[in-house]
Scaffold this motif. Structure first.
Motif, short mmCIF file in Angstrom:
data_model
loop_
_atom_site.label_atom_id
_atom_site.label_comp_id
_atom_site.label_asym_id
_atom_site.label_seq_id
_atom_site.Cartn_x
_atom_site.Cartn_y
_atom_site.Cartn_z
N GLY A 112 0.86 -1.16 0.00
CA GLY A 112 0.00 0.00 0.00
C GLY A 112 0.90 1.22 0.00
O GLY A 112 1.71 1.41 0.92
N ILE A 113 0.81 2.05 -1.03
CA ILE A 113 1.71 3.19 -1.21
C ILE A 113 0.95 4.49 -0.97
O ILE A 113 -0.15 4.67 -1.49
CB ILE A 113 2.32 3.19 -2.63
N VAL A 114 1.54 5.38 -0.17
CA VAL A 114 0.84 6.62 0.17
C VAL A 114 1.07 7.69 -0.90
O VAL A 114 2.12 7.75 -1.54
CB VAL A 114 1.29 7.17 1.54
N GLY A 144 11.68 10.39 10.44
CA GLY A 144 11.34 10.96 11.73
C GLY A 144 10.39 12.14 11.66
O GLY A 144 10.08 12.75 12.69
N GLN A 145 9.87 12.44 10.46
CA GLN A 145 8.94 13.56 10.28
C GLN A 145 7.69 13.07 9.55
O GLN A 145 7.67 11.99 8.97
CB GLN A 145 9.59 14.69 9.49
N SER A 146 6.65 13.91 9.57
CA SER A 146 5.37 13.58 8.93
C SER A 146 5.06 14.56 7.81
O SER A 146 5.58 15.68 7.79
CB SER A 146 4.23 13.60 9.95
N ALA A 147 4.18 14.14 6.90
CA ALA A 147 3.69 15.00 5.83
C ALA A 147 2.22 14.69 5.59
O ALA A 147 1.77 13.56 5.79
CB ALA A 147 4.50 14.77 4.55
N PRO A 148 1.44 15.69 5.15
CA PRO A 148 0.01 15.47 4.90
C PRO A 148 -0.23 14.37 3.87
O PRO A 148 0.45 14.30 2.84
CB PRO A 148 -0.49 16.82 4.41
N LEU A 149 -1.22 13.56 4.14
CA LEU A 149 -1.57 12.41 3.31
C LEU A 149 -2.76 12.76 2.43
O LEU A 149 -3.72 13.39 2.89
CB LEU A 149 -1.92 11.24 4.24
N THR A 150 -2.70 12.37 1.16
CA THR A 150 -3.85 12.58 0.28
C THR A 150 -4.52 11.27 -0.14
O THR A 150 -5.53 11.29 -0.82
CB THR A 150 -3.46 13.36 -0.99
N GLY A 151 -3.97 10.14 0.28
CA GLY A 151 -4.59 8.87 -0.02
C GLY A 151 -3.58 7.73 0.03
O GLY A 151 -2.38 7.94 0.20
N VAL A 152 -4.11 6.52 -0.08
CA VAL A 152 -3.28 5.31 -0.13
C VAL A 152 -3.72 4.48 -1.32
O VAL A 152 -4.92 4.24 -1.51
CB VAL A 152 -3.42 4.46 1.16
N VAL A 153 -2.76 4.07 -2.14
CA VAL A 153 -3.05 3.26 -3.32
C VAL A 153 -2.55 1.84 -3.03
O VAL A 153 -1.37 1.62 -2.78
CB VAL A 153 -2.35 3.81 -4.58
N GLU A 154 -3.47 0.88 -3.03
CA GLU A 154 -3.11 -0.50 -2.74
C GLU A 154 -2.47 -1.17 -3.95
O GLU A 154 -3.07 -1.23 -5.02
CB GLU A 154 -4.34 -1.30 -2.31
N LYS A 155 -1.24 -1.62 -3.78
CA LYS A 155 -0.50 -2.38 -4.79
C LYS A 155 -0.63 -1.77 -6.19
O LYS A 155 -1.16 -2.39 -7.12
CB LYS A 155 -0.97 -3.84 -4.79
#
Length: 295
Positions: A173-175, A185-196
């Protein structure tokens, strides 16, 4: 402060058969401890005080491992085996509670998390998949603690990710991210997850690896989530609904993961952790050299 972690351990571990036929896959040993102990220790190091096991009737060995064994401890004490006795008594600290709830049917990861709702309540909590072992001893703080800090700073759900080779993105699953990939060690805003995804369509090289920090708001979303792939309630579907409502972030880990849901993953974890074991490491490294020389 996030003080609760949910560990879904009700699965049958078919990828580990025949080893997991009679014992839980989470109780298969890596060096000198079952994999579940490493995962619980990871949570404890991050400040977690309540471990919620979402379990099955066939998994009582996991609960027994973290329980006091009075007869065994008495025998070790009588024989003067203090080192072993101390090791048993220090499997978990005295101020950490292990709580078990049952998942009556195998209805998916989302359903397993929902089963923990009566214990977790409305608090934010961590989810640790016991198939994944994280080695982050060289980091200034463990990755789960870093993800907790990121959650407390932003108030947004966190999904832990690691970098994978671009040509292997089709396995995970790729973000998809808003902006650049975060540094470790840091975070970034997520716009979705693409499965395989197809390799040429992968939105990044950051793969979801089985660690989540979620607000209590996820529970009503899970309760409303319809069965998806495999006719199961998918956690990723509820996280996507949460992301649309209040946002979510991807936390890029610093450590190394081992997939202990497979035989090769267990072997790799044994090699990696055996080499640096405080008492067995030197002898183990010599064994590895010996067998490597015979190739």
């Amino acid at each position: 402060m996030i003080r609760k972690a949910v560990l879904p351990v009700a699965g049958f571990g078919t990828r580990c058969l025949p080893a997991s036929k009679a014992i839980p896959k989470e109780m298969i040993t890596i060096v000198d401890k079952p994999v579940i102990q490493y995962v619980v220790s990871e949570a404890v190091k991050a400040g977690i005080k309540e471990i919620v096991l979402v379990t099955h009737s066939s998994k009582s060995a996991i609960e027994n491992h973290f329980d006091k064994h009075f007869e065994l401890e008495t025998q070790l004490e009588a024989k003067g085996k203090q080192a072993l006795l101390d090791e048993l008594r220090n499997i978990i600290p005295d101020d950490v509670n292990i709580i078990s709830v049952r998942q009556p049917e195998a209805l998916g990861l989302g359903h397993a998390i929902l089963c923990a709702r009566p214990v977790v309540g409305d608090e934010p909590f961590a989810v640790l998949l016991p198939d994944v072992l994280i080695d982050d001893d060289n980091a200034p703080q463990n990755d789960l603690a870093g993800m907790i800090a990121a959650y407390e700073a932003s108030g947004k759900a966190q999904i832990m990710v690691e970098t994978v080779p671009h040509e292997l993105t089709y396995k995970y699953g790729i973000v998809a991210l808003e902006g650049d990939e975060p540094v470790a060690g840091q975070s970034a805003p997520l716009t979705g997850v693409v499965e395989k995804p197809k390799v040429e369509e992968a939105p990044s090289t950051l793969a979801v690896i089985g660690r989540y920090l979620l607000p209590g708001d996820i529970f009503p979303l899970l309760a409303e989530t319809r069965p998806g792939a495999g006719n199961e309630i998918q956690l990723t579907d509820a996280i996507e609904a949460l992301r649309r409502e209040s946002g979510a972030e991807a936390y890029r880990m610093q450590g190394q993961t081992y997939d202990c849901g497979s035989q090769l993953g267990y072997l790799e974890a044994t090699l990696a952790l055996g080499r640096k074991h405080p008492t067995l490491g030197e002898g183990f490294r010599e064994l590895v050299k010996q067998y490597a020389a015979e190739e």
